[in-house]
Design an enzyme around this catalytic site. Structure first.
Site, short mmCIF file in Angstrom:
data_model
loop_
_atom_site.label_atom_id
_atom_site.label_comp_id
_atom_site.label_asym_id
_atom_site.label_seq_id
_atom_site.Cartn_x
_atom_site.Cartn_y
_atom_site.Cartn_z
N TYR A 221 0.82 -1.21 0.00
CA TYR A 221 0.00 0.00 0.00
C TYR A 221 0.86 1.26 0.00
CZ TYR A 221 -4.05 2.91 1.17
OH TYR A 221 -5.06 3.84 1.16
N SER B 245 1.64 -7.64 2.03
CA SER B 245 0.66 -6.67 2.49
C SER B 245 -0.40 -6.46 1.40
CB SER B 245 1.35 -5.37 2.90
OG SER B 245 0.47 -4.55 3.64
N GLN B 246 -0.56 -5.24 0.86
CA GLN B 246 -1.51 -5.08 -0.24
C GLN B 246 -1.18 -6.02 -1.40
OE1 GLN B 246 -3.21 -1.18 -2.22
NE2 GLN B 246 -1.21 -1.60 -3.09
N ASP C 9 1.61 -8.31 14.46
CA ASP C 9 1.27 -7.43 13.34
C ASP C 9 -0.01 -6.66 13.65
OD1 ASP C 9 0.76 -6.20 10.92
OD2 ASP C 9 0.99 -8.03 9.71
N HIS D 194 4.50 -6.15 11.13
CA HIS D 194 4.09 -6.21 9.72
C HIS D 194 5.24 -6.49 8.77
CE1 HIS D 194 1.17 -5.87 6.63
NE2 HIS D 194 1.71 -4.79 6.08
#
Length: 321
Positions: free
Chosen positions: A91, A185-186, A271, A300
């Site tokens: 992101y 992640s994204q 996370d 994360h």
């Protein structure tokens, strides 16, 4: 500190997410419209000064035939079609600099790194605009067009991600039967989505994936980007049901149920950005063969380089000639 459920509860956790009744029709129509546009693949060699990797500036047509940028990196001078890794970005990031992210080409893969429309200024450079009208939204893209699945930002980005696989399979440097998707992640959320929307992948890798289990994620973490949705609903108090209806079309939990490619996930118990229960929500629904890398003392960042090392072993297993 632990941000979510302990491991024994993660192993039994199941998401409360439900499927929109027209989910399959929605995506079939969206992808059919995109497929009506020629992939429009364009490659230009890039002079990077590197001697072991050849790099190309790539453009292909994604959602609504709109141009999407990417980098292609391949081992220098390799004579034949290679297994390919299509990578999606986290992101706020874009495809970055041509000399960044050399791991996969160095390992012998053709590596197509897709730019992210409308992002690419937070921590790495991007060059692909998102020309759709935005409307009222919280800063970021999580609430752009969120009142209707047809106008939601991630409809366009997921379509780009699917079309990136078409672009990779069209490249002369790529063995079209050995294409995997990967991201963190994204990017991990996009990898899960693409695995659910295509049946021709050799493998999928999702590190600490975002965009999973929205009913839980939007309520248990105060961290952005999920917090963007909570911020929006603080002021749009009467839109909670409508927003969650839209999110159901894009939730990794629902799309994982349609995936068949072997998959490697990772999650981290500390996370706060993508809480581990949300990752397990998608993992438990994933219909294909799946494995989990769990990092007990990480946030994360997940497993960092060890995620990539384990993914390299996994992809060599599933993309072998």
């Amino acid at each position: 500190m632990l941000t979510d459920l302990p491991l024994d509860q993660l192993e039994s956790y199941r998401s409360s997410q439900t499927e929109p009744p027209d989910l399959d029709d929605f995506w079939a129509g969206t992808l059919a419209e995109a497929a009506g546009h020629d992939i429009g693949l364009r490659l230009s060699p890039v002079a990077t000064g590197l001697t072991t990797i050849d790099t190309y500036d790539v453009t292909f047509r994604g959602y609504a035939g709109q141009d999407v940028r990417a980098w292609l990196r391949v081992p220098a001078g390799h004579p034949g079609p290679l297994p390919a890794v299509v990578q999606y970005v986290g992101y706020g990031g874009g495809r970055g600099h041509a000399c960044e992210n050399l791991f996969w080409a160095s390992a012998g893969f053709a590596h197509l790194q897709m730019d992210t429309r409308g992002q690419g200024s937070g921590w790495s450079v991007g060059e692909t605009p998102d020309p759709a009208p935005a409307g009222p939204q919280v800063p970021g893209v999580m609430t752009r067009g969120i009142l209707d699945p047809a106008s939601y930002y991630y409809r366009r980005l997921y379509t780009d991600a699917v079309r990136a696989v078409d672009a990779a399979r069209s490249l002369p440097q790529v063995d079209a039967d050995r294409v995997a998707v990967l991201g963190g992640s994204q990017g991990g959320g996009l990898a899960i989505a693409v695995a659910g929307l295509r049946a021709d992948l050799a493998a999928a890798v999702a590190f600490v994936p975002f965009l999973c289990d929205f009913p839980r994620a939007t309520r248990i973490t105060d961290s952005y980007p999920y917090r963007e949705i909570a911020d929006y609903l603080k002021t749009h108090r009467e839109s909670v049901e409508r927003v969650h209806r839209t999110l159901g079309y894009f939730d990794g939990v629902n799309l994982a149920r349609r995936a068949g490619a072997p998959a490697l996930f990772s999650a981290a118990l500390m996370d706060a950005t993508c809480p581990p229960s949300t990752v397990y929500g998608a993992f438990h629904e994933y219909a294909g063969p799946r494995r989990m890398l769990l990092w007990e003392y990480n946030g994360h960042e997940g497993g960092g380089i060890l995620d990539e090392v384990r993914a390299l072993e996994f992809l060599r297993e599933h993309l072998a000639a």
